[in-house]
Design an enzyme around this catalytic site. Structure first.
Site, PDB file in Angstrom:
ATOM      1  N   HIS B  36      15.644 -91.239 -36.467  1.00 17.13           N
ATOM      2  CA  HIS B  36      16.597 -92.100 -36.746  1.00 17.13           C
ATOM      3  C   HIS B  36      17.734 -91.013 -37.507  1.00 17.13           C
ATOM      4  O   HIS B  36      17.624 -90.049 -37.925  1.00 17.13           O
ATOM      5  CB  HIS B  36      16.307 -92.996 -37.821  1.00 17.13           C
ATOM      6  CG  HIS B  36      15.121 -94.075 -37.589  1.00 17.13           C
ATOM      7  ND1 HIS B  36      15.330 -95.393 -37.200  1.00 17.13           N
ATOM      8  CD2 HIS B  36      13.976 -93.796 -37.586  1.00 17.13           C
ATOM      9  CE1 HIS B  36      14.350 -95.784 -36.699  1.00 17.13           C
ATOM     10  NE2 HIS B  36      13.329 -95.020 -37.017  1.00 17.13           N
ATOM     11  N   THR B  37      19.127 -91.696 -37.242  1.00 17.94           N
ATOM     12  CA  THR B  37      20.142 -90.841 -37.796  1.00 17.94           C
ATOM     13  C   THR B  37      20.023 -91.110 -39.256  1.00 17.94           C
ATOM     14  O   THR B  37      19.890 -91.872 -39.926  1.00 17.94           O
ATOM     15  CB  THR B  37      21.632 -91.791 -37.287  1.00 17.94           C
ATOM     16  OG1 THR B  37      21.466 -92.203 -36.060  1.00 17.94           O
ATOM     17  CG2 THR B  37      22.554 -91.163 -37.813  1.00 17.94           C
ATOM     18  N   LEU B  38      20.096 -89.692 -39.855  1.00 17.78           N
ATOM     19  CA  LEU B  38      20.182 -89.640 -41.148  1.00 17.78           C
ATOM     20  C   LEU B  38      21.607 -89.419 -41.622  1.00 17.78           C
ATOM     21  O   LEU B  38      22.125 -89.758 -42.911  1.00 17.78           O
ATOM     22  CB  LEU B  38      19.358 -88.640 -41.636  1.00 17.78           C
ATOM     23  CG  LEU B  38      17.863 -88.562 -41.327  1.00 17.78           C
ATOM     24  CD1 LEU B  38      16.945 -87.278 -41.605  1.00 17.78           C
ATOM     25  CD2 LEU B  38      17.173 -89.700 -42.175  1.00 17.78           C
ATOM     26  N   ASN B 140      18.887 -97.262 -37.509  1.00 12.14           N
ATOM     27  CA  ASN B 140      19.257 -96.130 -36.770  1.00 12.14           C
ATOM     28  C   ASN B 140      20.755 -96.363 -36.320  1.00 12.14           C
ATOM     29  O   ASN B 140      21.215 -96.348 -35.139  1.00 12.14           O
ATOM     30  CB  ASN B 140      18.439 -96.059 -35.642  1.00 12.14           C
ATOM     31  CG  ASN B 140      18.685 -94.874 -34.803  1.00 12.14           C
ATOM     32  OD1 ASN B 140      19.461 -93.935 -35.289  1.00 12.14           O
ATOM     33  ND2 ASN B 140      18.153 -94.743 -33.472  1.00 12.14           N
ATOM     34  N   PRO B 141      21.627 -96.345 -37.254  1.00 12.76           N
ATOM     35  CA  PRO B 141      23.053 -96.696 -37.071  1.00 12.76           C
ATOM     36  C   PRO B 141      23.893 -95.536 -36.169  1.00 12.76           C
ATOM     37  O   PRO B 141      23.484 -94.405 -36.173  1.00 12.76           O
ATOM     38  CB  PRO B 141      23.725 -96.880 -38.607  1.00 12.76           C
ATOM     39  CG  PRO B 141      22.797 -95.566 -39.239  1.00 12.76           C
ATOM     40  CD  PRO B 141      21.529 -95.721 -38.638  1.00 12.76           C
TER      41      PRO B 141
END
Lengths: 279, 256
Positions: B36-38, B140-141
């Site tokens: 996921h986007t961090l 998960n933007p």
């Protein structure tokens, strides 16, 4: 698998039957079978279902699209079958043929319109709506074991490019029309529409357009019937008006406006058996 | 989520049970097999937008920062979607490129169908909101703030803002990041004094705002593009610069 086995059994049985015993054609058992003449009979049989249904027609004017329908009652005890189904604020359909198939397709059309409004915040354009129905219906005309939807849809809608009338056929073809009539005894209506088809695009007034539609519908009546508030349904949509259905007493005024005129009295002299060009 | 479905009953002796309970609820993106986007990696800074009587003007500099390093100095952060819509991207540049790819696919689909139907600015704005909100709801933007600028179907100017958490609104002037603190007040005052601003006046305003941002935002660059949407269509300028005066920086006091 089971369906496949049955189809083949049927086919082999036919070949052994003496000619003309049970089927018109050897090639009409499944929609996936072509005839030697290049026709798919199952699709043509599906189109017959529309011709059995009660008449309905649609006309496109300058600012409005109108559909009218003759409602049939299956017996004196039952109510007249609803034929006009609203799809969205800017679109609705009138049906001829298998009502249950129409319900499935109208539910599909409603979800397509709703999804589009949710994602894009604006109404789905009618051409896109109609072609998505066509794409869905096409699968039933190509896959073995399935059947085409046995209903003709007269779509009336209004989007940025103005009012539209589309006819979606059981063959999954769709046609944009200036005006169109389908269902039983609709040939007379088509004759009327053909005579007036070049006037419609200039008609700005809604009532005038509905009057044209009802005059055409009157020619579809069986003998000793007439248009009454019980058996007529009117639907319309315009640039500044959402899709509205008028039933029962609400159609009384429209009927009154054409009451004084004589019925056009059957087919015009030049009407043959050929299909009408609608575009 | 490995933590949630772990079959291990082994509890180390020196772990407080309170921490184990906290672990149960922890959705650690790093322990996930799916990434996921961090955090954003290569980022763009402020995007500004102003709605005028005859169109909409947006502006953004051409810098892709790698943290504090001004790494990619020729990056285009304004993209033309079609003749009615421009978008500007703030935040992670890779996610912005992904969004641009999705939008290009939209344009291709519309061209292939060829029925003349196209997406106007409110439609793109709505679609963008659905995409960004959906991604945030999956944790998960797309790490972006997108400015959607353009015209409605009836030709009215339109300016919208959508966030990585799905916040979405329209306004006469919008800004992202540092711009919302420094440029937004400047743009609002200019619109108050001149409510009927034209695109030409707005372009001058944008240049002024971007100059101040270059002075004040450590992640800005003095090389920018200005995009305009009018009834004639959509265009993005060649990269421009403003004159800046750093002489005041020669003798700072109080910062030693």
């Amino acid at each position: 698998r089971r369906v496949r086995g049955q189809t083949f059994q049927h086919y082999f049985k036919q070949i052994n039957l003496s000619s003309g015993a049970m089927y018109r054609n050897q090639y009409d058992n499944d929609v996936s079978v072509w005839s030697p003449q290049g026709r798919i009979h199952q699709i043509e049989y599906a189109m017959e279902a529309v011709k059995q249904g009660a008449a309905t027609l649609g006309i496109k004017g300058k600012n409005y699209a109108v559909v009218v329908a003759l409602k049939r009652a299956s017996s004196d005890l039952s109510s007249h079958q609803k034929k006009i189904i609203p799809i969205d604020e800017h679109a609705g359909i009138s049906i001829a043929g298998l009502t249950s198939d129409a319900r499935i397709l109208s539910r599909f059309m409603r979800t397509e319109c709703l999804n589009h409004r949710y994602v894009y915040g604006s109404p789905l354009s009618i051409s896109r709506l109609v072609s998505s129905v066509g794409d869905k219906a096409q699968t039933g005309t190509q896959i073995m074991g399935r059947r085409p939807y046995g209903v003709g849809l007269m779509v009336a809608g209004c989007d940025e490019t103005g009012p539209h009338i589309y006819y979606i056929c059981p063959s999954s073809n769709f046609y944009e029309c200036k005006c169109m009539a389908i269902g039983s005894r609709s040939q007379s209506a088509r004759t009327y529409l053909e005579r007036h088809k070049d006037e419609f695009k200039n008609v700005e007034d809604l009532n005038e357009l509905v009057a044209h539609a009802l005059r055409a519908l009157r020619d579809c009546l069986p003998n000793d019937s007439e248009l009454t508030t019980k058996n007529v349904s009117v639907g319309y949509v315009g640039r500044d008006c959402t899709f509205t259905v008028k039933d029962d007493d609400e159609v009384a005024d429209y009927l009154k406006s054409i009451e004084e005129e004589k019925a056009s009295g059957g087919a015009a002299p030049d009407a043959g058996e050929e299909a009408m060009e609608t575009q | 989520m490995a933590g949630l479905f772990s079959n291990s009953l082994h509890v180390p002796k020196n772990v407080d049970m309170k921490d184990r309970v906290a672990d149960f609820w922890r959705t650690d993106a790093e322990s996930d097999p799916v990434k996921h986007t961090l955090r954003p990696i290569v980022t763009g800074t402020s995007v500004l937008g102003v709605k005028c009587v005859d169109g909409v003007v947006v502006a953004a500099d051409t810098l892709g920062s790698y943290g504090s390093l001004a790494r990619f100095r020729d990056v285009q952060r304004l993209m033309k979607v079609n003749d009615s819509v421009l978008i500007g991207g703030f935040g992670d540049y890779a996610d912005f490129q992904h969004i641009v790819k999705l939008l290009n696919q939209h344009s291709i689909d519309d061209a292939v169908i060829g029925d003349g139907v196209y997406r106007d600015a409110p439609s793109i704005h709505n679609w963008m909101r659905c995409v960004l909100y959906n991604r945030r709801s999956k944790f998960n933007p797309l790490w972006n703030t997108i400015i959607v600028a353009g015209k409605t179907y009836s030709g009215e100017p339109y300016l919208g803002y959508v966030d990585k958490i799905g916040v979405s609104f329209q306004d006469k002037s919008v800004a992202t990041g540092f711009g919302s603190y420094i440029a937004q007040p400047m743009m609002r005052r200019a619109l108050e004094e001149n409510p009927n601003m034209t695109c030409a006046q707005a372009r001058v305003l944008m240049a002024r705002c971007l100059k101040v941002l270059f002075y004040r935002d450590c992640r800005a660059l003095n090389r920018f593009q200005i995009g305009t949407v009018t009834s004639d269509g959509c265009e993005i300028s060649e990269p421009l610069s403003t004159e800046t005066d750093w002489s005041i920086g020669a003798n700072p006091s109080g910062y030693e």
